[in-house]
Design an enzyme around this catalytic site. Structure first.
Site, PDB file in Angstrom:
ATOM      1  N   HIS A   1       0.839  -1.200   0.000  1.00  0.00           N
ATOM      2  CA  HIS A   1       0.000   0.000   0.000  1.00  0.00           C
ATOM      3  C   HIS A   1       0.878   1.255   0.000  1.00  0.00           C
ATOM      4  CE1 HIS A   1      -3.164  -2.618   2.282  1.00  0.00           C
ATOM      5  NE2 HIS A   1      -3.503  -2.550   1.003  1.00  0.00           N
TER       6      HIS A   1
ATOM      7  N   LYS B   1     -18.706  -6.313   5.533  1.00  0.00           N
ATOM      8  CA  LYS B   1     -17.388  -6.937   5.669  1.00  0.00           C
ATOM      9  C   LYS B   1     -17.021  -7.104   7.132  1.00  0.00           C
ATOM     10  CE  LYS B   1     -14.244  -6.028   1.810  1.00  0.00           C
ATOM     11  NZ  LYS B   1     -13.043  -5.294   1.422  1.00  0.00           N
TER      12      LYS B   1
ATOM     13  N   ARG C   1      -1.990  -6.303  -8.284  1.00  0.00           N
ATOM     14  CA  ARG C   1      -0.902  -7.207  -7.891  1.00  0.00           C
ATOM     15  C   ARG C   1      -0.609  -8.236  -8.965  1.00  0.00           C
ATOM     16  NH1 ARG C   1      -3.664  -7.880  -2.200  1.00  0.00           N
ATOM     17  NH2 ARG C   1      -5.330  -7.735  -3.705  1.00  0.00           N
TER      18      ARG C   1
ATOM     19  N   SER D   1      -3.260  -7.888   2.685  1.00  0.00           N
ATOM     20  CA  SER D   1      -3.618  -7.769   4.107  1.00  0.00           C
ATOM     21  C   SER D   1      -4.093  -9.125   4.642  1.00  0.00           C
ATOM     22  CB  SER D   1      -4.724  -6.720   4.290  1.00  0.00           C
ATOM     23  OG  SER D   1      -4.247  -5.452   3.934  1.00  0.00           O
TER      24      SER D   1
HETATM   25  P1  ADP Z   1      -9.848  -3.657  -0.748  1.00  0.00           P
HETATM   26  O1  ADP Z   1     -10.721  -4.028   0.386  1.00  0.00           O
HETATM   27  O2  ADP Z   1     -10.346  -2.494  -1.579  1.00  0.00           O
HETATM   28  O3  ADP Z   1      -9.396  -4.810  -1.590  1.00  0.00           O
HETATM   29  P2  ADP Z   1      -7.122  -3.422   0.224  1.00  0.00           P
HETATM   30  O4  ADP Z   1      -6.773  -2.707   1.464  1.00  0.00           O
HETATM   31  O5  ADP Z   1      -6.895  -4.881   0.192  1.00  0.00           O
HETATM   32  O6  ADP Z   1      -8.616  -3.002  -0.028  1.00  0.00           O
HETATM   33  O7  ADP Z   1      -6.371  -2.789  -1.021  1.00  0.00           O
HETATM   34  C1  ADP Z   1      -6.460  -1.422  -1.319  1.00  0.00           C
HETATM   35  C2  ADP Z   1      -5.793  -1.186  -2.654  1.00  0.00           C
HETATM   36  O8  ADP Z   1      -4.415  -1.527  -2.567  1.00  0.00           O
HETATM   37  C3  ADP Z   1      -6.334  -2.016  -3.818  1.00  0.00           C
HETATM   38  O9  ADP Z   1      -6.274  -1.233  -4.995  1.00  0.00           O
HETATM   39  C4  ADP Z   1      -5.359  -3.158  -3.934  1.00  0.00           C
HETATM   40  O10 ADP Z   1      -5.303  -3.694  -5.221  1.00  0.00           O
HETATM   41  C5  ADP Z   1      -4.069  -2.433  -3.583  1.00  0.00           C
HETATM   42  N1  ADP Z   1      -3.050  -3.358  -3.074  1.00  0.00           N
HETATM   43  C6  ADP Z   1      -3.208  -4.295  -2.126  1.00  0.00           C
HETATM   44  N2  ADP Z   1      -2.066  -4.969  -1.922  1.00  0.00           N
HETATM   45  C7  ADP Z   1      -1.155  -4.435  -2.790  1.00  0.00           C
HETATM   46  C8  ADP Z   1       0.225  -4.717  -3.071  1.00  0.00           C
HETATM   47  N3  ADP Z   1       0.872  -5.699  -2.467  1.00  0.00           N
HETATM   48  N4  ADP Z   1       0.841  -3.974  -4.008  1.00  0.00           N
HETATM   49  C9  ADP Z   1       0.155  -3.005  -4.650  1.00  0.00           C
HETATM   50  N5  ADP Z   1      -1.138  -2.691  -4.438  1.00  0.00           N
HETATM   51  C10 ADP Z   1      -1.794  -3.400  -3.513  1.00  0.00           C
END
Ligand code: ADP
Length: 161
Positions: A18, A42, A91, A129
């Site tokens: 992130h 969620k 990703r 996450s």
């Molecule tokens: P959501 O509940 O929207 O999936 P996340 O917190 O998992 O929320 O992810 C928020 C954003 O960060 C999304 O656009 C996701 O694709 C991106 N993201 C998550 N992990 C990574 C990573 N390892 N590298 C780059 N972007 C990421």
């Protein structure tokens, strides 16, 4: 033309993948607004307040970044905040289907707001996450995946027995 981008997600918890997207977003946009979302359907590990505080602490050293809560449609939040871009991270190819669907839906709801997808750097392309929660709940070491402030919170939540 200057653009303000909204980077929305659950951030449960905020991790280095992130952070990388925020930093790279700052290279493209005037301001990055990190929007910590809460979806009533969620189930989260951390409360909205905790997720917000962790993201804020993790990004406190960066200028031109704001971290704020949001619920409801991300395009409504973007409009309210005067943002013209939705920033997302991609990703793996398997993320694409969902991101494509969201981008098309958001475009139909708000045609003047563009979705910009940044490819994850290879070293974080596997990082999510969900994976971090799984390792942390089993008392594994996640310090290489998160900033120290988040690592500390996870250790408090899951103390070594
Ligand atoms: P959501 O509940 O929207 O999936 P996340 O917190 O998992 O929320 O992810 C928020 C954003 O960060 C999304 O656009 C996701 O694709 C991106 N993201 C998550 N992990 C990574 C990573 N390892 N590298 C780059 N972007 C990421």
């Amino acid at each position: 033309m200057t653009h303000r981008a909204v980077y929305a997600g659950s951030f449960d918890p905020f991790h280095l993948g992130h952070e990388d997207i925020v930093r790279r977003g700052l290279g493209l946009f005037e301001e990055v607004l990190v929007a910590v979302g809460t979806n009533p359907r969620k189930v989260y590990l951390f409360s909205a307040e905790e997720r917000l505080a962790m993201a804020r602490d993790a990004l406190s050293g960066l200028a031109r970044v704001e971290v704020e809560p949001f619920s409801g449609l991300v395009v409504d939040h973007a409009r309210r905040r005067g943002a013209t871009v939705l920033l997302r991270g991609l990703r793996l190819p398997s993320d694409f289907e969902f991101e494509h669907q969201m981008a098309v839906a958001n475009r139909s709801l708000a045609p003047s707001i563009e979705t910009v997808l940044l490819l994850a750097v290879p070293e974080y392309a596997f990082l999510s996450s969900t994976l971090i929660r799984e390792i942390a709940t089993n008392r594994g070491d996640v310090s290489r995946y998160v900033l120290p402030i988040v690592d500390r919170r996870l250790r408090e939540r899951f103390p070594a027995s």
